[in-house]
Motif scaffolding. Structure first.
Motif, PDB file in Angstrom:
ATOM      1  N   SER A 183       0.830  -1.199   0.000  1.00 50.36           N
ATOM      2  CA  SER A 183       0.000   0.000   0.000  1.00 50.36           C
ATOM      3  C   SER A 183       0.871   1.259   0.000  1.00 50.36           C
ATOM      4  CB  SER A 183      -0.893   0.008   1.246  1.00 50.36           C
ATOM      5  OG  SER A 183      -0.095   0.209   2.407  1.00 50.36           O
ATOM      6  N   GLU A 184       0.214   2.398   0.129  1.00 46.80           N
ATOM      7  CA  GLU A 184       0.922   3.650   0.339  1.00 46.80           C
ATOM      8  C   GLU A 184       1.688   3.582   1.662  1.00 46.80           C
ATOM      9  OE1 GLU A 184      -1.695   6.938   1.974  1.00 46.80           O
ATOM     10  OE2 GLU A 184      -3.244   5.532   1.326  1.00 46.80           O
ATOM     11  N   THR A 185       2.614   4.514   1.850  1.00 47.91           N
ATOM     12  CA  THR A 185       3.387   4.565   3.088  1.00 47.91           C
ATOM     13  C   THR A 185       2.641   5.380   4.129  1.00 47.91           C
ATOM     14  OG1 THR A 185       5.488   4.383   1.910  1.00 47.91           O
ATOM     15  CG2 THR A 185       5.570   5.262   4.150  1.00 47.91           C
ATOM     16  N   TYR A 186       2.469   4.778   5.304  1.00 53.34           N
ATOM     17  CA  TYR A 186       1.827   5.454   6.433  1.00 53.34           C
ATOM     18  C   TYR A 186       2.901   5.861   7.436  1.00 53.34           C
ATOM     19  CZ  TYR A 186      -2.378   3.092   4.648  1.00 53.34           C
ATOM     20  OH  TYR A 186      -3.393   2.622   3.854  1.00 53.34           O
ATOM     21  N   GLU A 187       2.700   6.992   8.071  1.00 49.63           N
ATOM     22  CA  GLU A 187       3.591   7.439   9.140  1.00 49.63           C
ATOM     23  C   GLU A 187       2.875   7.263  10.475  1.00 49.63           C
ATOM     24  OE1 GLU A 187       6.714   8.176   8.704  1.00 49.63           O
ATOM     25  OE2 GLU A 187       6.567   8.065   6.509  1.00 49.63           O
ATOM     26  N   ILE A 188       3.490   6.508  11.369  1.00 52.42           N
ATOM     27  CA  ILE A 188       2.916   6.251  12.693  1.00 52.42           C
ATOM     28  C   ILE A 188       3.691   7.107  13.684  1.00 52.42           C
ATOM     29  CG2 ILE A 188       2.166   4.489  14.326  1.00 52.42           C
ATOM     30  CD1 ILE A 188       1.309   4.027  11.364  1.00 52.42           C
ATOM     31  N   PRO A 189       3.090   8.178  14.217  1.00 52.15           N
ATOM     32  CA  PRO A 189       3.828   9.075  15.103  1.00 52.15           C
ATOM     33  C   PRO A 189       3.992   8.491  16.498  1.00 52.15           C
ATOM     34  CG  PRO A 189       1.544   9.772  14.979  1.00 52.15           C
ATOM     35  CD  PRO A 189       1.688   8.614  14.025  1.00 52.15           C
ATOM     36  N   THR A 190       4.788   9.141  17.310  1.00 55.74           N
ATOM     37  CA  THR A 190       4.941   8.737  18.702  1.00 55.74           C
ATOM     38  C   THR A 190       3.581   8.682  19.378  1.00 55.74           C
ATOM     39  OG1 THR A 190       7.140   9.724  18.859  1.00 55.74           O
ATOM     40  CG2 THR A 190       5.958   9.355  20.926  1.00 55.74           C
TER      41      THR A 190
ATOM     42  N   PRO B 158      -3.761  -6.725   9.530  1.00 58.17           N
ATOM     43  CA  PRO B 158      -4.431  -8.033   9.500  1.00 58.17           C
ATOM     44  C   PRO B 158      -3.433  -9.169   9.365  1.00 58.17           C
ATOM     45  CG  PRO B 158      -5.427  -6.478   7.940  1.00 58.17           C
ATOM     46  CD  PRO B 158      -4.134  -5.876   8.392  1.00 58.17           C
ATOM     47  N   SER B 159      -3.854 -10.359   9.688  1.00 59.12           N
ATOM     48  CA  SER B 159      -3.002 -11.535   9.500  1.00 59.12           C
ATOM     49  C   SER B 159      -2.714 -11.724   8.015  1.00 59.12           C
ATOM     50  CB  SER B 159      -3.695 -12.779  10.056  1.00 59.12           C
ATOM     51  OG  SER B 159      -4.916 -13.022   9.372  1.00 59.12           O
ATOM     52  N   GLN B 160      -1.546 -12.298   7.732  1.00 55.78           N
ATOM     53  CA  GLN B 160      -1.124 -12.664   6.386  1.00 55.78           C
ATOM     54  C   GLN B 160      -0.819 -11.482   5.465  1.00 55.78           C
ATOM     55  OE1 GLN B 160      -0.513 -16.025   5.661  1.00 55.78           O
ATOM     56  NE2 GLN B 160      -0.842 -15.962   7.846  1.00 55.78           N
ATOM     57  N   VAL B 161      -0.911 -10.254   5.976  1.00 47.40           N
ATOM     58  CA  VAL B 161      -0.571  -9.085   5.169  1.00 47.40           C
ATOM     59  C   VAL B 161       0.877  -8.694   5.460  1.00 47.40           C
ATOM     60  CG1 VAL B 161      -1.049  -6.629   4.777  1.00 47.40           C
ATOM     61  CG2 VAL B 161      -2.940  -8.234   5.048  1.00 47.40           C
ATOM     62  N   THR B 162       1.655  -8.452   4.409  1.00 48.23           N
ATOM     63  CA  THR B 162       3.053  -8.099   4.594  1.00 48.23           C
ATOM     64  C   THR B 162       3.184  -6.728   5.249  1.00 48.23           C
ATOM     65  OG1 THR B 162       3.704  -9.374   2.651  1.00 48.23           O
ATOM     66  CG2 THR B 162       5.262  -7.726   3.437  1.00 48.23           C
ATOM     67  N   GLN B 163       3.931  -6.685   6.352  1.00 51.70           N
ATOM     68  CA  GLN B 163       4.227  -5.428   7.042  1.00 51.70           C
ATOM     69  C   GLN B 163       5.653  -5.019   6.687  1.00 51.70           C
ATOM     70  OE1 GLN B 163       3.461  -5.747  11.310  1.00 51.70           O
ATOM     71  NE2 GLN B 163       2.003  -7.405  10.942  1.00 51.70           N
ATOM     72  N   ASP B 164       5.792  -3.936   5.964  1.00 50.83           N
ATOM     73  CA  ASP B 164       7.098  -3.397   5.579  1.00 50.83           C
ATOM     74  C   ASP B 164       7.336  -2.168   6.464  1.00 50.83           C
ATOM     75  OD1 ASP B 164       9.359  -2.333   4.375  1.00 50.83           O
ATOM     76  OD2 ASP B 164       8.698  -2.772   2.349  1.00 50.83           O
ATOM     77  N   ILE B 165       8.173  -2.335   7.491  1.00 51.86           N
ATOM     78  CA  ILE B 165       8.304  -1.345   8.560  1.00 51.86           C
ATOM     79  C   ILE B 165       9.700  -0.752   8.577  1.00 51.86           C
ATOM     80  CG2 ILE B 165       8.202  -1.010  11.074  1.00 51.86           C
ATOM     81  CD1 ILE B 165       6.397  -3.522  11.172  1.00 51.86           C
ATOM     82  N   VAL B 166       9.767   0.566   8.724  1.00 49.97           N
ATOM     83  CA  VAL B 166      11.047   1.248   8.956  1.00 49.97           C
ATOM     84  C   VAL B 166      10.966   1.923  10.321  1.00 49.97           C
ATOM     85  CG1 VAL B 166      12.669   3.003   8.165  1.00 49.97           C
ATOM     86  CG2 VAL B 166      11.414   1.621   6.488  1.00 49.97           C
TER      87      VAL B 166
ATOM     88  N   HIS C  37     -11.331 -11.447   8.397  1.00 52.09           N
ATOM     89  CA  HIS C  37     -11.977 -11.946   7.190  1.00 52.09           C
ATOM     90  C   HIS C  37     -13.363 -11.338   7.023  1.00 52.09           C
ATOM     91  CE1 HIS C  37      -9.301 -15.808   7.005  1.00 52.09           C
ATOM     92  NE2 HIS C  37      -8.717 -14.748   6.489  1.00 52.09           N
ATOM     93  N   LEU C  38     -13.868 -10.734   8.086  1.00 50.87           N
ATOM     94  CA  LEU C  38     -15.200 -10.140   8.045  1.00 50.87           C
ATOM     95  C   LEU C  38     -15.170  -8.616   8.028  1.00 50.87           C
ATOM     96  CD1 LEU C  38     -16.930 -12.408  10.737  1.00 50.87           C
ATOM     97  CD2 LEU C  38     -16.919 -12.728   8.256  1.00 50.87           C
ATOM     98  N   TYR C  39     -14.081  -8.033   8.562  1.00 52.21           N
ATOM     99  CA  TYR C  39     -14.018  -6.580   8.708  1.00 52.21           C
ATOM    100  C   TYR C  39     -12.695  -6.031   8.203  1.00 52.21           C
ATOM    101  CZ  TYR C  39     -18.048  -7.132  11.830  1.00 52.21           C
ATOM    102  OH  TYR C  39     -19.274  -7.445  12.351  1.00 52.21           O
ATOM    103  N   ASP C  40     -12.751  -4.799   7.731  1.00 55.22           N
ATOM    104  CA  ASP C  40     -11.546  -4.036   7.410  1.00 55.22           C
ATOM    105  C   ASP C  40     -11.283  -3.038   8.531  1.00 55.22           C
ATOM    106  OD1 ASP C  40     -10.966  -5.172   4.884  1.00 55.22           O
ATOM    107  OD2 ASP C  40     -12.517  -3.935   3.954  1.00 55.22           O
ATOM    108  N   PHE C  41     -10.000  -2.798   8.810  1.00 51.53           N
ATOM    109  CA  PHE C  41      -9.609  -1.867   9.866  1.00 51.53           C
ATOM    110  C   PHE C  41      -8.740  -0.758   9.283  1.00 51.53           C
ATOM    111  CE2 PHE C  41     -10.131  -6.066  11.728  1.00 51.53           C
ATOM    112  CZ  PHE C  41     -11.005  -5.803  12.770  1.00 51.53           C
ATOM    113  N   PRO C  42      -8.812   0.438   9.852  1.00 48.88           N
ATOM    114  CA  PRO C  42      -7.887   1.479   9.397  1.00 48.88           C
ATOM    115  C   PRO C  42      -6.464   1.075   9.733  1.00 48.88           C
ATOM    116  CG  PRO C  42      -9.012   2.160  11.418  1.00 48.88           C
ATOM    117  CD  PRO C  42      -9.677   0.896  10.958  1.00 48.88           C
ATOM    118  N   ALA C  43      -5.531   1.396   8.835  1.00 43.38           N
ATOM    119  CA  ALA C  43      -4.136   1.028   9.075  1.00 43.38           C
ATOM    120  C   ALA C  43      -3.550   1.827  10.225  1.00 43.38           C
ATOM    121  CB  ALA C  43      -3.311   1.243   7.802  1.00 43.38           C
TER     122      ALA C  43
END
Length: 260
Positions: free
Chosen positions: A50-57, A64-72, A101-107
């Motif tokens: 997906s697009e790159t998200y910034e997770i602040p302090t 979700p399970s089975q989704v690749t997490q590309d983390i810096v 499998h039933l719901y989507d969550f915000p990243a």
């Protein structure tokens, strides 16, 4: 789907602290739902390309399970450290369906929801008994359901059953024939329906699940790489290592050494 029951099939929480992880990249894919907080420092995150998200302090992300997490990782500039804490949890709804499998969550989770999750994480780490923690987990699930939306494209019912069957039997020598028979379909029809629902072939999904489970064993146990390979269903450690490197862009040995 009306939720009748919610069962917690797996749960593990932990924290991370490091002074030497600035700009360190980590790729993972886990067999459980991940709720992760950047307690000090911050994350840059891509989920499944997906697009790159910034997770602040102080912020959280949900994967979700089975989704690749590309983390810096990005350390706090004042203290030179990064602290993070997480909850890995498998949530089963109505006796057989994974919540994601039933719901989507915000990243990315921020604002009031982040404040509520932060308080519950404080309580989770301060808890002294399993009963205390279980009550906290259900309060976290309640928050997740409050920010979730029903999936726009629902998995077919028999595919939900197959996903659960793979999760319970991934270490065995599963075949497309066995999975198709369980779904009461021909192999060719099953293959097409599975790919339409999961975006990959049945064997690709199985291998991905095995490698996700292997990534956890590498960081949480002292099993040898050959033992890890065997535990998740690979008879050839060299083939396992090649497949692992292809998904996580690191050898099993380097992945274990990084430990982030």
């Amino acid at each position: 789907m009306k939720i009748e029951t919610i069962d917690i099939k797996y749960h593990f929480y932990g924290r991370f602290r490091d002074n030497h992880c600035d700009n360190v990249r980590n790729i993972k894919s886990l067999p459980w739902l991940s709720v992760v907080q950047a307690e000090t420092g911050r994350y840059s995150l891509r989920l499944g390309g997906s697009e790159t998200y910034e997770i602040p302090t102080g912020g959280f992300f949900i994967a979700p399970s089975q989704v690749t997490q590309d983390i810096v990782h990005h350390v706090d500039q004042m203290s030179g450290t990064m602290n993070a804490r997480w909850l890995f949890i498998e949530i089963e709804v109505n006796g057989g369906y994974k919540l994601e499998h039933l719901y989507d969550f915000p990243a990315v989770v921020g604002g009031e929801t982040s404040i509520k999750l932060n308080r519950l994480f404080d309580d989770m780490f301060a808890s002294r008994t399993l009963c205390e923690r279980m009550s906290i987990y259900y309060r976290i699930i309640d928050i997740l359901l409050g920010i979730a939306s029903p999936r726009s494209v629902m998995l077919a019912g028999n595919m939900l059953d197959i996903a659960g069957y793979i999760a319970s039997n991934y270490s065995r020598d599963l075949s497309v024939a066995e999975l198709a028979a369980r779904a009461h379909m021909s192999e060719s029809n099953f293959y097409a329906v599975f790919r339409r629902n999961f975006g990959m072939s049945p064997m690709a999904y199985l291998n991905r699940y095995r490698l996700s489970a292997a990534s956890v064993l590498l960081t949480r146990t002292d099993l040898t790489i050959a033992e890890v390979a065997s535990s998740v269903g690979y008879t050839d450690p060299l083939y396992f290592s090649r497949q692992f490197h292809r998904l996580f862009q690191a050898s099993p040995r380097d992945y274990r050494k990084a430990g982030v």
